[in-house]
Design an enzyme around this catalytic site. Structure first.
Site, mmCIF file in Angstrom:
data_model
loop_
_atom_site.group_PDB
_atom_site.id
_atom_site.type_symbol
_atom_site.label_atom_id
_atom_site.label_comp_id
_atom_site.label_asym_id
_atom_site.label_seq_id
_atom_site.Cartn_x
_atom_site.Cartn_y
_atom_site.Cartn_z
ATOM 1 N N SER A 19 0.868 -1.180 0.000
ATOM 2 C CA SER A 19 0.000 0.000 0.000
ATOM 3 C C SER A 19 0.905 1.229 0.000
ATOM 4 C CB SER A 19 -0.952 -0.046 1.206
ATOM 5 O OG SER A 19 -1.863 1.030 1.174
ATOM 6 N N HIS A 46 -2.687 -1.187 -3.260
ATOM 7 C CA HIS A 46 -3.858 -0.345 -3.041
ATOM 8 C C HIS A 46 -3.733 0.913 -3.895
ATOM 9 C CE1 HIS A 46 -4.347 -2.203 1.253
ATOM 10 N NE2 HIS A 46 -4.765 -3.002 0.301
ATOM 11 N N ASP A 139 -4.074 -4.819 5.979
ATOM 12 C CA ASP A 139 -4.442 -5.744 4.905
ATOM 13 C C ASP A 139 -3.240 -6.632 4.586
ATOM 14 O OD1 ASP A 139 -5.906 -6.942 2.885
ATOM 15 O OD2 ASP A 139 -5.542 -5.351 1.427
#
Length: 202
Positions: A19, A46, A139
């Site tokens: 991310s 992401h 995540d």
């Protein structure tokens, strides 16, 4: 955490989640993979949900391996980097093909790292390597646990070297991580997965 001393010779696929700060980390790792790299590499970053994604072109310009944004039902080929398209979860089906899904976001993200990791663990089991890089949420933590339970290997970027350390720290706290590595150590280990090479135990 259990340090890894196992050979990576059996690895058929690598799943990577990132991310915030992850693109910089991927730009360190992916271009270092040699042209005869054996495993398939599936990447979730992401990104904003609006297509098109600039990541395949960005990585292609620097990588020796082909970099593609997959279509639904694409077969997974070794020596290819697959980057999840924006707005879709990227999963691995039981027949080891790629599926794209518009199911709701997971951990506020679509694509989700956990979704990729958990589905890949079901297909590749102990021939899978999961890697969590820099990122600003957790995540990927649950997905690494699934990979570890399936017999796969699990690495995270050293949080002290990450632009955003929440993803590595979340994965470490959740358990299942075998190695905490700098990007330089990761690339050195991955380079040994080229065809015809072997990694010495330890």
């Amino acid at each position: 955490m259990t340090p890894s001393t196992d050979s990576l010779d059996a690895i058929e696929a690598i799943v990577i989640g990132a991310s915030a700060g992850g693109i910089e980390a991927l730009n360190h790792i992916l271009p270092a993979l040699p042209a005869n790299f054996r495993p398939a590499v599936l990447v979730v970053v992401h990104v904003r949900s609006e297509p098109p994604s600039l990541l395949p072109a960005l990585f292609s310009a620097r990588c020796q391996l082909p970099v593609v944004e997959p279509d639904d039902k694409d077969e997974i080929a070794g020596g290819t980097i697959y980057v999840a398209p924006p707005g879709y979860h990227m999963l691995v089906e039981p027949d080891c093909t790629i599926a794209l899904s518009v199911d709701p976001p997971v951990r506020f993200s679509r694509p989700s790292v956990d979704v990729l990791f958990e589905s890949a663990a079901l297909c590749f089991a102990d021939t899978l390597l999961g890697i969590v890089l820099s990122g600003a949420n957790d995540d990927g933590a649950r997905g690494l646990v699934a990979i570890s339970r399936a017999g796969g290997r699990c690495w995270v970027q050293d949080p002290d070297t990450a632009v955003a350390n929440a993803m590595p720290l979340g994965a470490i706290a959740r358990g299942g991580v075998h190695d905490i590595l700098t990007l330089d150590v990761m690339t050195a280990r991955l380079a040994r997965l080229a065809a015809g090479t072997r990694r010495e135990p330890g």
